[in-house]
Design an enzyme around this catalytic site. Structure first.
Site, PDB file in Angstrom:
ATOM      1  N   ASN A  46       0.130  -2.104   6.157  1.00  0.00           N
ATOM      2  CA  ASN A  46      -1.210  -2.669   6.338  1.00  0.00           C
ATOM      3  C   ASN A  46      -1.221  -3.609   7.538  1.00  0.00           C
ATOM      4  O   ASN A  46      -0.243  -4.300   7.817  1.00  0.00           O
ATOM      5  CB  ASN A  46      -1.715  -3.366   5.069  1.00  0.00           C
ATOM      6  CG  ASN A  46      -0.770  -4.394   4.496  1.00  0.00           C
ATOM      7  OD1 ASN A  46       0.452  -4.286   4.618  1.00  0.00           O
ATOM      8  ND2 ASN A  46      -1.317  -5.409   3.844  1.00  0.00           N
ATOM      9  N   CYS A  57      -5.401  -0.204   5.996  1.00  0.00           N
ATOM     10  CA  CYS A  57      -4.417  -0.053   4.920  1.00  0.00           C
ATOM     11  C   CYS A  57      -3.199   0.755   5.369  1.00  0.00           C
ATOM     12  O   CYS A  57      -3.286   1.602   6.260  1.00  0.00           O
ATOM     13  CB  CYS A  57      -5.043   0.663   3.727  1.00  0.00           C
ATOM     14  SG  CYS A  57      -6.327  -0.242   2.882  1.00  0.00           S
ATOM     15  N   GLU A  59      -1.645   3.176   3.826  1.00  0.00           N
ATOM     16  CA  GLU A  59      -1.749   4.621   3.591  1.00  0.00           C
ATOM     17  C   GLU A  59      -2.458   5.313   4.751  1.00  0.00           C
ATOM     18  O   GLU A  59      -2.056   6.383   5.209  1.00  0.00           O
ATOM     19  CB  GLU A  59      -2.549   4.910   2.304  1.00  0.00           C
ATOM     20  CG  GLU A  59      -1.935   4.349   1.036  1.00  0.00           C
ATOM     21  CD  GLU A  59      -2.447   2.958   0.693  1.00  0.00           C
ATOM     22  OE1 GLU A  59      -2.584   2.112   1.609  1.00  0.00           O
ATOM     23  OE2 GLU A  59      -2.706   2.717  -0.487  1.00  0.00           O
ATOM     24  N   CYS A  88      -6.541   2.133  -2.367  1.00  0.00           N
ATOM     25  CA  CYS A  88      -7.963   1.786  -2.453  1.00  0.00           C
ATOM     26  C   CYS A  88      -8.811   3.053  -2.325  1.00  0.00           C
ATOM     27  O   CYS A  88      -8.315   4.135  -1.966  1.00  0.00           O
ATOM     28  CB  CYS A  88      -8.332   0.777  -1.377  1.00  0.00           C
ATOM     29  SG  CYS A  88      -8.539   1.498   0.266  1.00  0.00           S
TER      30      CYS A  88
HETATM   31  N1  THU Z   1      -4.126  -2.610   1.166  1.00  0.00           N
HETATM   32  C1  THU Z   1      -3.438  -1.505   1.564  1.00  0.00           C
HETATM   33  O1  THU Z   1      -2.696  -1.522   2.552  1.00  0.00           O
HETATM   34  N2  THU Z   1      -3.620  -0.359   0.849  1.00  0.00           N
HETATM   35  C2  THU Z   1      -4.438  -0.243  -0.234  1.00  0.00           C
HETATM   36  O2  THU Z   1      -4.655   0.857  -0.706  1.00  0.00           O
HETATM   37  C3  THU Z   1      -5.027  -1.448  -0.817  1.00  0.00           C
HETATM   38  C4  THU Z   1      -5.019  -2.657   0.032  1.00  0.00           C
HETATM   39  C5  THU Z   1      -3.951  -3.855   1.937  1.00  0.00           C
HETATM   40  C6  THU Z   1      -5.166  -4.271   2.709  1.00  0.00           C
HETATM   41  C7  THU Z   1      -4.942  -5.753   2.841  1.00  0.00           C
HETATM   42  O3  THU Z   1      -4.133  -5.991   3.970  1.00  0.00           O
HETATM   43  C8  THU Z   1      -4.159  -6.144   1.603  1.00  0.00           C
HETATM   44  O4  THU Z   1      -3.647  -4.921   1.072  1.00  0.00           O
HETATM   45  C9  THU Z   1      -4.973  -6.853   0.548  1.00  0.00           C
HETATM   46  O5  THU Z   1      -6.133  -6.157   0.256  1.00  0.00           O
END
Ligand code: THU
Length: 137
Positions: A46, A57, A59, A88
């Site tokens: 992320n 994110c 993914e 998410c």
């Molecule tokens: N985040 C991800 O990298 N992947 C997800 O599927 C959920 C959230 C990250 C985004 C942000 O940097 C942190 O997690 C908190 O939301």
């Protein structure tokens, strides 16, 4: 088909790359490891921004890295967080574009698989090309 060795590599990679997460605001470090049908693993983390909504994110970073290298067939993705958080909605949608049967391994900070599922299970009723009238003419 995902072998035990591939599963192990995905878990290890998703955990290892968390160190590259750029998450100074949430401090929630996410690592992703995406296995393509050609056998290559693309990783992602992320990436946050002082303008908060600009976050990307882990993914989607992994998916976009793979697609931008010409890879669009995915076997599995492992997602590692401290507490076994799940992808998410936006990431589920982006993954669905490239296959509902892609396996999703939810990994916690100890490297344990908390959940092994598929994109189809995570996103029932996914919006897809079938929903675009122009694609069905
Ligand atoms: N985040 C991800 O990298 N992947 C997800 O599927 C959920 C959230 C990250 C985004 C942000 O940097 C942190 O997690 C908190 O939301």
């Amino acid at each position: 088909m995902l072998t035990d060795e591939q599963r192990k590599q995905l878990i290890e990679t998703s955990l290892a790359v968390r160190r590259w997460a750029y998450a100074p605001y949430s401090k929630y470090e996410v690592g992703a490891a995406l296995l393509t049908s050609s056998g290559v693993i693309y990783d992602g983390v992320n990436i946050e921004n002082a303008a908060y909504p600009m976050v990307m994110c882990a993914e989607r970073v992994a998916v976009f890295k793979a697609v931008s290298e010409g890879e669009t067939n995915f076997t599995a993705i492992a997602v590692a967080t401290s507490n076994g958080g799940t992808p998410c909605g936006a990431c589920r949608q982006v993954l669905s574009e490239f296959g509902l049967e892609t396996k999703v391994l939810i990994v916690n900070g100890d490297g344990e698989i908390e959940q092994e599922t598929t994109v189809a299970e995570l996103l029932p009723g996914a919006f897809g090309p079938q929903d675009l009238p122009d694609q069905n003419e």
